[in-house]
Scaffold this active site. Sequence first.
Site, PDB file in Angstrom:
ATOM      1  CB  CYS A   1      -0.713   0.066   1.161  1.00  0.00           C
ATOM      2  SG  CYS A   1      -1.873   1.106   1.426  1.00  0.00           S
TER       3      CYS A   1
ATOM      4  CB  CYS B   1      -0.494   2.387   3.797  1.00  0.00           C
ATOM      5  SG  CYS B   1      -2.097   1.976   3.057  1.00  0.00           S
ATOM      6  CG  ASP B   2       3.229   0.924   4.702  1.00  0.00           C
ATOM      7  OD1 ASP B   2       2.953   1.623   5.408  1.00  0.00           O
ATOM      8  OD2 ASP B   2       3.539   0.149   4.179  1.00  0.00           O
TER       9      ASP B   2
END
Length: 311
Positions: free
Chosen positions: A133, A136-137
């Site tokens: 992701c 997200c990261d």
Amino acid sequence: MKKYDVVIIGAGPAGLAAGLYAGRARLNTLIIEKQKNGGQIVITSEIENYPGGLEEETGPSLIDRMVAQTQRFGVDHVFDTVTDVELEGEEKIIKCLHEEYSAKVVIIAAGANPVPIGCPGEKELSGKGVSYCATCDGAFFEDFEVYVVGGGDSAVEEAMYLTKFARKVTIIHRRDELRAAKSIQEKAFANEKIDFMWDSVVEEIKGDGLVETMVVKNVKTGELTEVVADEEDGTFGIFVFIGFKPNSALFEGKVEMEKGYIVTDEDMKTNVPGVFAVGDIRKKSLRQVVTAAADGAIAAVQAGKYIEEHE
Ligand code: NAP
């Protein structure tokens, strides 16, 4: 057979938010989880993009609080595997390995999983350099080198997104041409930060605590290349986008789907009365904790209305 007002299948953020709202509405609610609360979020080591999240928030810490919050409002939790569902009619039946339940409303929150590479080291280093992701990261790789595995729309779009953070992004693709739409490809080819490793697959990922090296094989020549982290960085990112699989096989032919994703309206209603779908299993444009939680809240409120109307 135990009877409930609402049975929620899946205890990720979508299912837990649905449970919280259903519990607060004094609906007799059960959440069934197969293995481990939290869904995909528990493989995320830090969460920066959930509004109001704590500075050191991890996936598991957020999920622990979400679970406790549902319990404060009287929601039951059980670990069991759903093996079959009967969704037609006013009384829905949910069959599990160990028990059978009936409910006036079923909220499907069974999630989806990214397809993994399946090579040694991938699982162990997931959340420690291996990610599925970029939203997200990505921010954790500010000025680091990043590798993206895959050649479809997701891989190429996410590679472009990652150039906002990483100093260099290399797309590793198993063929010598991308699957992604031409318009997306053109943007990637024009982006100076993006490089390509063609005809290549990741064979192994290694590292002690964080990703440090990776073995990449050229599928045409058989040649193995060891990618090693820059000495100063000590690590690099590997983002995998080789497909995404909703956990929807159980509902095949029972609710309307598109490419395996359950179709709902904006109230999270499926085409079957009394059956709702929330979170990543649903056809939608942004799959994040915040949108999953929102789906859950909407479905639970609508579930309450449905039950009232059918009493
Ligand atoms: P996808 O289109 O199925 O592409 C998967 C990619 O991963 C392909 O390039 C495939 O290689 C590669 N791959 C598959 N298995 C692999 C393996 N075991 N090892 C190495 N590589 C592997 O998946 P997606 O990119 O996630 O897209 C899914 C759907 O969402 C598509 O319909 C896509 O059009 C859509 N989507 C659209 C947008 C957009 O329109 N903006 C954005 C994202 C996704 P091969 O090419 O060799 O098969």
